[in-house]
Design an enzyme around this catalytic site. Structure first.
Site, mmCIF file in Angstrom:
data_model
loop_
_atom_site.group_PDB
_atom_site.id
_atom_site.type_symbol
_atom_site.label_atom_id
_atom_site.label_comp_id
_atom_site.label_asym_id
_atom_site.label_seq_id
_atom_site.Cartn_x
_atom_site.Cartn_y
_atom_site.Cartn_z
ATOM 1 N N ASP A 49 0.840 -1.201 0.000
ATOM 2 C CA ASP A 49 0.000 0.000 0.000
ATOM 3 C C ASP A 49 0.880 1.259 0.000
ATOM 4 O O ASP A 49 0.365 2.378 -0.043
ATOM 5 C CB ASP A 49 -1.027 -0.009 1.144
ATOM 6 C CG ASP A 49 -0.392 -0.058 2.522
ATOM 7 O OD1 ASP A 49 0.841 -0.112 2.621
ATOM 8 O OD2 ASP A 49 -1.153 -0.046 3.523
ATOM 9 N N ASP A 88 -1.030 -6.172 -0.164
ATOM 10 C CA ASP A 88 -1.399 -5.545 1.102
ATOM 11 C C ASP A 88 -2.913 -5.423 1.222
ATOM 12 O O ASP A 88 -3.600 -5.095 0.236
ATOM 13 C CB ASP A 88 -0.809 -4.128 1.157
ATOM 14 C CG ASP A 88 0.356 -4.027 2.111
ATOM 15 O OD1 ASP A 88 0.429 -4.829 3.065
ATOM 16 O OD2 ASP A 88 1.205 -3.142 1.904
ATOM 17 N N LYS A 118 -0.981 -9.360 3.054
ATOM 18 C CA LYS A 118 -0.266 -8.858 4.233
ATOM 19 C C LYS A 118 -1.182 -7.905 4.975
ATOM 20 O O LYS A 118 -1.910 -7.122 4.333
ATOM 21 C CB LYS A 118 1.027 -8.144 3.816
ATOM 22 C CG LYS A 118 1.734 -7.455 4.977
ATOM 23 C CD LYS A 118 3.144 -7.023 4.624
ATOM 24 C CE LYS A 118 3.257 -5.701 3.899
ATOM 25 N NZ LYS A 118 2.707 -4.530 4.627
ATOM 26 N N GLU A 120 -1.362 -5.299 8.683
ATOM 27 C CA GLU A 120 -0.632 -4.707 9.808
ATOM 28 C C GLU A 120 -1.241 -5.264 11.082
ATOM 29 O O GLU A 120 -2.413 -5.038 11.383
ATOM 30 C CB GLU A 120 -0.692 -3.184 9.710
ATOM 31 C CG GLU A 120 0.036 -2.713 8.459
ATOM 32 C CD GLU A 120 0.201 -1.215 8.338
ATOM 33 O OE1 GLU A 120 -0.080 -0.475 9.307
ATOM 34 O OE2 GLU A 120 0.618 -0.767 7.253
ATOM 35 N N GLU A 183 9.106 -3.975 10.414
ATOM 36 C CA GLU A 183 9.476 -2.662 9.879
ATOM 37 C C GLU A 183 9.975 -1.770 11.017
ATOM 38 O O GLU A 183 9.295 -1.636 12.052
ATOM 39 C CB GLU A 183 8.262 -2.003 9.197
ATOM 40 C CG GLU A 183 8.604 -0.626 8.649
ATOM 41 C CD GLU A 183 7.572 -0.041 7.697
ATOM 42 O OE1 GLU A 183 6.481 -0.633 7.556
ATOM 43 O OE2 GLU A 183 7.852 1.019 7.111
HETATM 44 O O1 KIV Z 1 3.537 -1.135 1.565
HETATM 45 C C1 KIV Z 1 4.739 -1.410 1.630
HETATM 46 O O2 KIV Z 1 5.525 -1.145 0.718
HETATM 47 C C2 KIV Z 1 5.212 -2.041 2.843
HETATM 48 C C3 KIV Z 1 6.683 -1.991 3.130
HETATM 49 C C4 KIV Z 1 6.938 -2.057 4.578
HETATM 50 C C5 KIV Z 1 7.441 -3.038 2.420
HETATM 51 O O3 KIV Z 1 4.457 -2.575 3.589
#
Ligand code: KIV
Length: 264
Positions: A49, A88, A118, A120, A183
């Protein structure tokens, strides 16, 4: 002799850790660059994202929508023959809970060829990860600095809460996450987290002891300001500026197009 490319899937990606192979990931947002990264042999490509910032020009990742993520993820995954492609889950596509998360992640897997998502990961998202994995959707859990919480954090800072991070990473592994992205985590803490889980850790600004590394493609290519954690392996900003200036001059001076570029 034909050279067959072995595609990576989630189990093969995970197995790179026990094989002692450092995992290499980059972000990509479009067909052309994704094809180049895949041909260069990266193990994983994240449709991050971060596209909200490096492609759309927003100050943070919050404006990215599901529709935009599917648009970019579809282009990227269509180009990729070998790497594992992860998309994401954008802000507000999973924070409402497992049902919303399954719907969002399911739409990404249905409409793109991505193999995983992915998200958070805070403690509130543990049941989300568990539900996604239960629905057959592989999850990479993102810890440390969580850019979707930028307004709560007040800035992009290094995450130093040792006890919490180790405990949450273990909990995410138990919930079924196949990999953990770290991160902005101090290098020694990232080493501890890496040793305390079986699944691979992928670091960005998390030092050299993670099982793998990821960078935002624009940082690696030197397109714009390169942040402290990243390394620019090229100065594409200069190369593009020089090419455009040369084109400008040649058009101004009647040098382009030449005869070889014209039709009779
Ligand atoms: O969105 C993104 O590029 C990420 C980075 C931490 C790789 O989540």
């Amino acid at each position: 002799m034909s050279h067959r490319i072995e595609p990576l899937n989630v189990p093969k990606f995970v197995a790179l850790k026990s094989a002692g192979q450092k995992i290499v990931m980059l972000t990509a947002y479009d067909y052309t660059t994704a094809a180049l990264l895949d041909a260069a042999g990266v193990h994983g490509i994240l449709v991050g994202d971060s596209l909200g910032m490096v492609v759309q020009g927003h100050p943070n990742t919050l404006p990215v929508t599901m529709k935009q993520m599917i648009y970019h993820a579809e282009m990227v995954a269509r180009a990729v023959k070998r790497a594992l492609v992860v998309a994401d889950l954008p802000f507000l596509s999973y924070q409402l809970g497992p049902k919303q998360a399954i719907k969002s992640a399911g739409l990404i897997l249905k409409h793109t060829r991505c193999q995983a998502v992915k998200l958070e990961q805070g403690p509130e998202q543990l049941e989300v990860t568990q539900a996604l994995v239960g629905a057959g959707i592989p999850v990479m859990a993102h810890f440390g600095l969580r850019p979707q919480s930028i307004h709560q954090l007040g800035g992009y800072r290094v995450a130093r809460d040792r006890g919490r991070l180790i405990q949450e990473a273990k909990a995410a592994e138990q919930a079924g996450a196949f990999a953990i992205l770290l991160e902005y985590v101090p290098a020694e803490l990232a080493r501890e987290i890496t040793a305390s889980v079986q699944v691979p850790t992928i670091g960005i600004g998390a030092g050299p002891h993670c099982d793998g590394q990821i960078l935002v493609l624009h940082d690696l290519l030197g397109l714009g300001r390169v942040p402290r954690h990243a390394k620019a392996y090229a100065n594409l900003q200069q190369i593009i500026t020089d090419a455009v200036s040369a084109y400008f001059q040649e058009v101004q001076h009647g040098k382009f197009p030449g005869q070889e570029h014209s039709f009779q």
